[in-house]
Design a protein around this motif. Structure first.
Motif, PDB file in Angstrom:
ATOM      1  N   ARG A   1       0.161  -4.946  13.184  1.00 24.41           N
ATOM      2  CA  ARG A   1       0.763  -5.162  11.867  1.00 24.41           C
ATOM      3  C   ARG A   1      -0.148  -4.543  10.811  1.00 24.41           C
ATOM      4  NH1 ARG A   1       2.032 -10.693   8.348  1.00 24.41           N
ATOM      5  NH2 ARG A   1       2.802  -9.504   6.558  1.00 24.41           N
TER       6      ARG A   1
ATOM      7  N   GLY B   1       1.263  -0.663   9.440  1.00 24.39           N
ATOM      8  CA  GLY B   1       2.286  -0.756   8.405  1.00 24.39           C
ATOM      9  C   GLY B   1       3.510   0.017   8.844  1.00 24.39           C
TER      10      GLY B   1
ATOM     11  N   MET C   1      -5.443  -9.812   9.080  1.00 28.56           N
ATOM     12  CA  MET C   1      -4.775  -8.497   9.063  1.00 28.56           C
ATOM     13  C   MET C   1      -5.496  -7.548  10.021  1.00 28.56           C
ATOM     14  SD  MET C   1      -2.143  -7.220   7.706  1.00 28.56           S
ATOM     15  CE  MET C   1      -1.892  -8.664   6.709  1.00 28.56           C
TER      16      MET C   1
ATOM     17  N   ASP D   1       5.890  -4.679  12.163  1.00 26.95           N
ATOM     18  CA  ASP D   1       6.532  -4.208  10.930  1.00 26.95           C
ATOM     19  C   ASP D   1       7.878  -3.548  11.227  1.00 26.95           C
ATOM     20  OD1 ASP D   1       4.666  -4.867   8.729  1.00 26.95           O
ATOM     21  OD2 ASP D   1       3.278  -3.716   9.955  1.00 26.95           O
TER      22      ASP D   1
ATOM     23  N   LEU E   1       9.085  -7.112   1.098  1.00 25.39           N
ATOM     24  CA  LEU E   1       7.689  -6.644   1.192  1.00 25.39           C
ATOM     25  C   LEU E   1       6.977  -6.737  -0.148  1.00 25.39           C
ATOM     26  CD1 LEU E   1       7.942  -3.548   3.565  1.00 25.39           C
ATOM     27  CD2 LEU E   1       7.473  -5.920   4.138  1.00 25.39           C
TER      28      LEU E   1
ATOM     29  N   TYR F   1       3.033  -6.171   0.257  1.00 27.10           N
ATOM     30  CA  TYR F   1       2.433  -4.983   0.840  1.00 27.10           C
ATOM     31  C   TYR F   1       2.091  -3.997  -0.281  1.00 27.10           C
ATOM     32  CZ  TYR F   1       3.441  -5.819   5.831  1.00 27.10           C
ATOM     33  OH  TYR F   1       3.443  -6.289   7.119  1.00 27.10           O
ATOM     34  N   SER F   2       1.142  -3.099   0.003  1.00 25.39           N
ATOM     35  CA  SER F   2       0.906  -1.957  -0.889  1.00 25.39           C
ATOM     36  C   SER F   2       1.927  -0.873  -0.570  1.00 25.39           C
ATOM     37  CB  SER F   2      -0.495  -1.382  -0.677  1.00 25.39           C
ATOM     38  OG  SER F   2      -1.449  -2.270  -1.173  1.00 25.39           O
ATOM     39  N   HIS F   3       2.199  -0.024  -1.577  1.00 26.50           N
ATOM     40  CA  HIS F   3       3.112   1.090  -1.355  1.00 26.50           C
ATOM     41  C   HIS F   3       2.345   2.402  -1.408  1.00 26.50           C
ATOM     42  CE1 HIS F   3       6.062   4.191  -2.770  1.00 26.50           C
ATOM     43  NE2 HIS F   3       6.683   3.718  -1.711  1.00 26.50           N
TER      44      HIS F   3
ATOM     45  N   ASN G   1      -0.387  -3.535   6.223  1.00 27.01           N
ATOM     46  CA  ASN G   1      -0.036  -4.101   4.912  1.00 27.01           C
ATOM     47  C   ASN G   1       0.377  -3.007   3.920  1.00 27.01           C
ATOM     48  OD1 ASN G   1      -2.435  -2.924   4.411  1.00 27.01           O
ATOM     49  ND2 ASN G   1      -3.537  -4.792   3.840  1.00 27.01           N
ATOM     50  N   ILE G   2       0.879  -1.892   4.487  1.00 25.95           N
ATOM     51  CA  ILE G   2       1.339  -0.779   3.636  1.00 25.95           C
ATOM     52  C   ILE G   2       2.759  -0.405   4.050  1.00 25.95           C
ATOM     53  CG2 ILE G   2       0.977   1.647   3.018  1.00 25.95           C
ATOM     54  CD1 ILE G   2      -2.006   1.245   3.635  1.00 25.95           C
ATOM     55  N   TYR G   3       3.651  -0.202   3.082  1.00 24.15           N
ATOM     56  CA  TYR G   3       4.966   0.368   3.403  1.00 24.15           C
ATOM     57  C   TYR G   3       5.104   1.697   2.689  1.00 24.15           C
ATOM     58  CZ  TYR G   3       7.215  -0.893  -1.075  1.00 24.15           C
ATOM     59  OH  TYR G   3       7.551  -0.983  -2.395  1.00 24.15           O
TER      60      TYR G   3
ATOM     61  N   LEU H   1       1.869 -10.985   2.063  1.00 24.40           N
ATOM     62  CA  LEU H   1       2.671 -10.231   1.093  1.00 24.40           C
ATOM     63  C   LEU H   1       2.067 -10.396  -0.308  1.00 24.40           C
ATOM     64  CD1 LEU H   1       6.196 -11.356   2.344  1.00 24.40           C
ATOM     65  CD2 LEU H   1       5.073  -9.164   2.793  1.00 24.40           C
TER      66      LEU H   1
END
Ligand code: AHM
Ligand code: MG
Length: 344
Positions: A211, A267, A1, A330, A236, A247-249, A213-215, A245
């Motif tokens: 890329r 992200g 990542m 993303d 996600l 992803y964190s929100h 790892n948060i949306y 996967l």
């Protein structure tokens, strides 16, 4: 990542204020008149004045609503009005700005006495609904050149794609105040030092990771999304560690804060069109375009889902647009899963 990819300023940049940085940039341009530098300095002054007011808001009785409603139909906060007035008053000085359009006012403000050849668009205080609860808010701005050989600018002078901007950025009033600026060639961050009364270069050449790892999206709107957006969000949240996967929100609800985090950590941020906001909620001129300009200059991307934000031609000052921005991979995934497209 991917990890954040900016480096601390090198020793030679220590002590570089925003003004010095802008001035040294001007020295590299043959034939520069200083007008653009002076205009950027006025924006920097507006940021200083607004941050001072924001920091004192709770003490100075300037929190709360004015009792009026703005052109967007939203209740106007006292700080919104203050920030708008400060920005316009500052830009009026020195004569480099020919006109300014802001989210707060129904029409653009023209400076007929100005011989300046720049137009400014701005959201003077973004994230107003967060003001009273001490959450990060910000100022967003973009600058266009304006051809004065045609006389005074008009409202139509603002109806141009964001790709024609010459500079854009934002100020985030967060745990510290940071001004992020791009003149198209790289993106740089300057942190406000209240004791010195200056912005100092703190994040040189910011790059958005390819890329993350948060949306970031208002999940409360899920029932109003299209099937495509729902499939993307569901993807996600899948449990598939081999694909990175789930992803964190994260969702602050202030564009400046959600975009700033996305710029550094990567992200995606999305405010798509939905049943309540069929054209999207965010404004093309004041929010989407300046952010898209910054993200592209930092190696990220910004799209409506089917079209590059910076290519959208506005039909009116307060046009709204679906906004999706972040890491290139993303954003590409969003376009594929939510809209079945690979463009742009
Ligand atoms: P504002 O410019 O009136 O403050 O509104 C824009 C804000 C953005 O900062 C943020 O991304 C969005 O509205 C949040 O909207 P919602 O509350 O619908 O999630
Ligand atoms: Mg806003």
């Amino acid at each position: 990542m991917s990890t954040p990819s900016w480096s601390p300023p090198d020793v030679s940049q220590e002590g570089a204020t925003l003004e010095t940085f802008i001035l040294e940039g001007m020295f590299k341009v043959d034939g520069a008149t200083g007008a653009f530098t002076s205009l950027l300095n006025q924006l920097c002054l507006a940021a200083k004045l607004i941050t001072t007011r924001v920091r004192r808001a709770g003490l100075a009785d300037i929190l709360g609503y004015t009792g009026e409603t703005n052109v967007q139909g939203e209740r106007v906060q006292k700080l919104d009005t203050l920030a708008n007035d400060l920005l316009i008053a500052t830009l009026k000085r020195r004569g480099h700005c020919a006109a300014v359009a802001t989210e707060e006012l129904p029409e653009a403000v023209f400076f007929p006495e100005s011989k300046g050849s720049y137009l400014v668009v701005a959201d003077p205080l973004d994230g107003s609904s967060n003001i009273d609860v001490n959450i990060s808010i910000g100022t967003i701005f973009g600058i266009y050149r304006c051809d004065r050989s045609q006389g005074l600018p008009t409202t139509e002078s603002f109806l141009r794609p964001g790709s024609e901007m010459v500079a854009a950025g934002y100020v985030i009033y967060g745990s510290s105040t940071v001004l992020v600026l791009s003149t198209g060639n790289g993106v740089h961050g300057f942190t406000w030092d209240p004791s010195a009364g200056e912005f100092f270069l703190s994040h040189e050449n910011i790059r958005c990771p390819r890329r993350g790892n948060i949306y970031s999206i208002n999940e409360g709107n899920a029932q109003r999304w299209t099937d495509g957006v729902r499939s993307w969000a569901a993807h996600l949240k899948e449990s598939a560690p081999e694909q990175g996967l789930p992803y964190s929100h994260r969702y602050v609800g202030s564009l400046v804060a959600d975009a700033h985090r996305t710029l550094f950590k990567g992200g995606i941020f999305a405010y798509p069109a939905d049943l309540k906001s069929p054209k999207g909620k965010l404004r093309l001129l004041y929010e989407a375009n300046p952010m898209a300009f910054v993200f592209e200059a930092a190696g990220g991307a910004a799209t409506t889902g089917t079209e590059r934000i910076l290519d959208v031609v506005p039909t009116q000052l307060h046009a709204r647009v679906p906004l999706v921005l972040g890491s290139v991979e993303d954003v590409a995934l969003y376009q594929r899963l939510a809209h079945g497209t690979t463009a742009p």
